[in-house]
Enzyme design. Structure first.
Site, PDB file in Angstrom:
ATOM      1  N   GLN A  82       0.845  -1.196   0.000  1.00 34.03           N
ATOM      2  CA  GLN A  82       0.000   0.000   0.000  1.00 34.03           C
ATOM      3  C   GLN A  82       0.880   1.246   0.000  1.00 34.03           C
ATOM      4  O   GLN A  82       0.383   2.361  -0.093  1.00 34.03           O
ATOM      5  CB  GLN A  82      -0.873   0.020   1.257  1.00 34.03           C
ATOM      6  CG  GLN A  82      -1.831  -1.142   1.363  1.00 34.03           C
ATOM      7  CD  GLN A  82      -2.480  -1.200   2.735  1.00 34.03           C
ATOM      8  OE1 GLN A  82      -3.441  -0.503   3.003  1.00 34.03           O
ATOM      9  NE2 GLN A  82      -1.932  -2.014   3.605  1.00 34.03           N
ATOM     10  N   ASN A  83       2.180   1.032   0.166  1.00 29.23           N
ATOM     11  CA  ASN A  83       3.073   2.187   0.309  1.00 29.23           C
ATOM     12  C   ASN A  83       3.356   2.851  -1.027  1.00 29.23           C
ATOM     13  O   ASN A  83       3.509   2.180  -2.051  1.00 29.23           O
ATOM     14  CB  ASN A  83       4.390   1.747   0.968  1.00 29.23           C
ATOM     15  CG  ASN A  83       4.164   1.252   2.379  1.00 29.23           C
ATOM     16  OD1 ASN A  83       3.093   1.485   2.937  1.00 29.23           O
ATOM     17  ND2 ASN A  83       5.141   0.583   2.943  1.00 29.23           N
ATOM     18  N   VAL A  84       3.446   4.162  -0.991  1.00 28.62           N
ATOM     19  CA  VAL A  84       3.708   4.908  -2.211  1.00 28.62           C
ATOM     20  C   VAL A  84       5.165   5.352  -2.287  1.00 28.62           C
ATOM     21  O   VAL A  84       5.588   5.936  -3.281  1.00 28.62           O
ATOM     22  CB  VAL A  84       2.748   6.124  -2.349  1.00 28.62           C
ATOM     23  CG1 VAL A  84       1.298   5.644  -2.470  1.00 28.62           C
ATOM     24  CG2 VAL A  84       2.891   7.102  -1.187  1.00 28.62           C
ATOM     25  N   HIS A 100      -1.482   1.541  -4.195  1.00 30.58           N
ATOM     26  CA  HIS A 100      -1.909   2.934  -3.983  1.00 30.58           C
ATOM     27  C   HIS A 100      -1.097   3.957  -4.772  1.00 30.58           C
ATOM     28  O   HIS A 100      -1.149   5.143  -4.463  1.00 30.58           O
ATOM     29  CB  HIS A 100      -1.878   3.262  -2.481  1.00 30.58           C
ATOM     30  CG  HIS A 100      -2.932   2.517  -1.707  1.00 30.58           C
ATOM     31  ND1 HIS A 100      -2.965   2.468  -0.329  1.00 30.58           N
ATOM     32  CD2 HIS A 100      -4.001   1.799  -2.138  1.00 30.58           C
ATOM     33  CE1 HIS A 100      -4.013   1.738   0.062  1.00 30.58           C
ATOM     34  NE2 HIS A 100      -4.640   1.313  -1.017  1.00 30.58           N
ATOM     35  N   CYS A 108      -0.919  12.449 -15.790  1.00 27.75           N
ATOM     36  CA  CYS A 108      -1.850  13.456 -16.278  1.00 27.75           C
ATOM     37  C   CYS A 108      -3.126  13.395 -15.436  1.00 27.75           C
ATOM     38  O   CYS A 108      -3.586  12.310 -15.077  1.00 27.75           O
ATOM     39  CB  CYS A 108      -2.171  13.165 -17.752  1.00 27.75           C
ATOM     40  SG  CYS A 108      -3.352  14.345 -18.448  1.00 27.75           S
ATOM     41  N   CYS A 131       0.694  18.220 -18.215  1.00 26.61           N
ATOM     42  CA  CYS A 131       0.970  16.986 -18.955  1.00 26.61           C
ATOM     43  C   CYS A 131       1.709  17.334 -20.248  1.00 26.61           C
ATOM     44  O   CYS A 131       1.234  18.167 -21.020  1.00 26.61           O
ATOM     45  CB  CYS A 131      -0.347  16.285 -19.267  1.00 26.61           C
ATOM     46  SG  CYS A 131      -0.159  14.905 -20.404  1.00 26.61           S
ATOM     47  N   GLY A 182       2.735  -4.189   9.101  1.00 27.46           N
ATOM     48  CA  GLY A 182       2.738  -2.739   9.282  1.00 27.46           C
ATOM     49  C   GLY A 182       1.547  -2.037   8.668  1.00 27.46           C
ATOM     50  O   GLY A 182       1.695  -0.994   8.031  1.00 27.46           O
ATOM     51  N   THR A 183       0.367  -2.603   8.867  1.00 30.95           N
ATOM     52  CA  THR A 183      -0.833  -1.951   8.326  1.00 30.95           C
ATOM     53  C   THR A 183      -1.969  -2.013   9.332  1.00 30.95           C
ATOM     54  O   THR A 183      -2.182  -3.039   9.968  1.00 30.95           O
ATOM     55  CB  THR A 183      -1.258  -2.572   6.965  1.00 30.95           C
ATOM     56  OG1 THR A 183      -2.472  -1.956   6.539  1.00 30.95           O
ATOM     57  CG2 THR A 183      -1.438  -4.075   7.042  1.00 30.95           C
ATOM     58  N   SER A 184      -2.686  -0.904   9.424  1.00 24.82           N
ATOM     59  CA  SER A 184      -3.794  -0.843  10.385  1.00 24.82           C
ATOM     60  C   SER A 184      -5.012  -1.604   9.865  1.00 24.82           C
ATOM     61  O   SER A 184      -5.938  -1.869  10.615  1.00 24.82           O
ATOM     62  CB  SER A 184      -4.166   0.615  10.665  1.00 24.82           C
ATOM     63  OG  SER A 184      -4.492   1.266   9.457  1.00 24.82           O
TER      64      SER A 184
END
Ligand code: OAD
Length: 235
Positions: A82-84, A100, A108, A131, A182-184
């Site tokens: 889920q980490n960006v 995510h 764009c 863009c 490490g995720t809620s």
């Protein structure tokens, strides 16, 4: 399946800790298409600051433990995050599905119709980027609230589980493990993957620093820091 907690030991703030990403910022303002339409400069400043922050940190032992597991298991391993941030990639992970989006990339704002492919980009603290293909305002390559996940990234989970299921039909000793770290577990559909995996026969593990509301969904729950627990667990 990793969440913000995996990058916490690197110094990246998690989302729901008191000093987290939303501190001082209304989610609707910085993580929705409506917030971007209303004040794109503020949103760009917000993510630009995060870009600078992530560039200044390094992967930790948790990221490297996952890379090592991938090296050992090859195509019998799939990382979904889920980490960006790009810490998994910098630690050497390659079999990765980014549910995510990608903080360091710019796409764009009309990405549903404009063929411009998201690309790595810099920080924008004042001006607004456009863009290069169609001239519409550009935006960070993040999946915001109210938006759909990239089906190509999501399919990496589904196809991995399906492949394992097919393999199990001919190799009965095949085992499927699902490990959330490490995720809620409060943001869907990522939080639903444990149920999909369990329904496919997976043994499910949660590695998290704190108790979460989703803990009872897992067969095994290990309370601890990912950088300490993962190397031992995989060993
Ligand atoms: P959260 O901030 O909701 O949860 C992070 C979890 O990590 C918490 O339960 C902490 O207890 C745990 N934690 C903190 N440090 C840890 C460590 N060193 N080792 C193990 N666990 C630790 O983050 P996520 O669940 O990832 O979406 O949040 C999910 C999504 O919410 C994010 O991807 C983000 C946000 O909306 C987008 O940006 C689209």
């Amino acid at each position: 399946m990793t969440g913000a907690g995996v990058s916490a030991e690197s110094g990246v703030p998690t989302f729901r800790d008191s000093n987290g990403l939303w501190e001082g910022h209304d989610i609707e303002q910085v993580a929705t298409p409506m917030g971007f339409a209303e004040d794109p400069k503020l949103v760009w400043k917000f993510y630009s600051e995060r870009r600078v922050g992530v560039k200044g940190v390094k992967p930790n032992a948790g990221h490297y433990a996952l890379t090592e597991l991938e090296r050992k298991l090859g195509d019998r391993f799939q990382l979904i995050t889920q980490n960006v941030d790009d810490l998994h990639e910098r630690a050497g992970s390659t079999r990765i599905g980014k549910l995510h989006g990608n903080l360091l990339r710019t796409k764009c704002s009309k990405y549903m119709t404009c063929p411009y492919a998201a690309a790595d980009d810099k920080e924008y603290l004042g001006e607004l980027p456009v863009c290069p293909l169609c001239g519409a305002v550009a935006r960070p390559d993040i999946v915001w609230f109210y938006e759909s996940l990239d089906p190509f990234e999501f399919d990496k989970f589904d196809s991995f589980v399906a492949r394992t299921k097919i393999k199990a039909a001919s190799v009965p000793e095949t085992k499927l493990y699902y490990i959330a770290v490490g995720t809620s577990g409060v943001v869907a559909p990522a939080s639903h993957l444990v149920y999909h995996a369990a329904s496919m026969g997976a043994k499910t593990y949660l590695v998290n620093r704190d108790e979460t509301a989703q803990e009872s969904a897992f067969d095994v729950s290990i309370r601890g820091l990912s950088g300490e627990v993962l190397p031992q667990l995989f060993e």
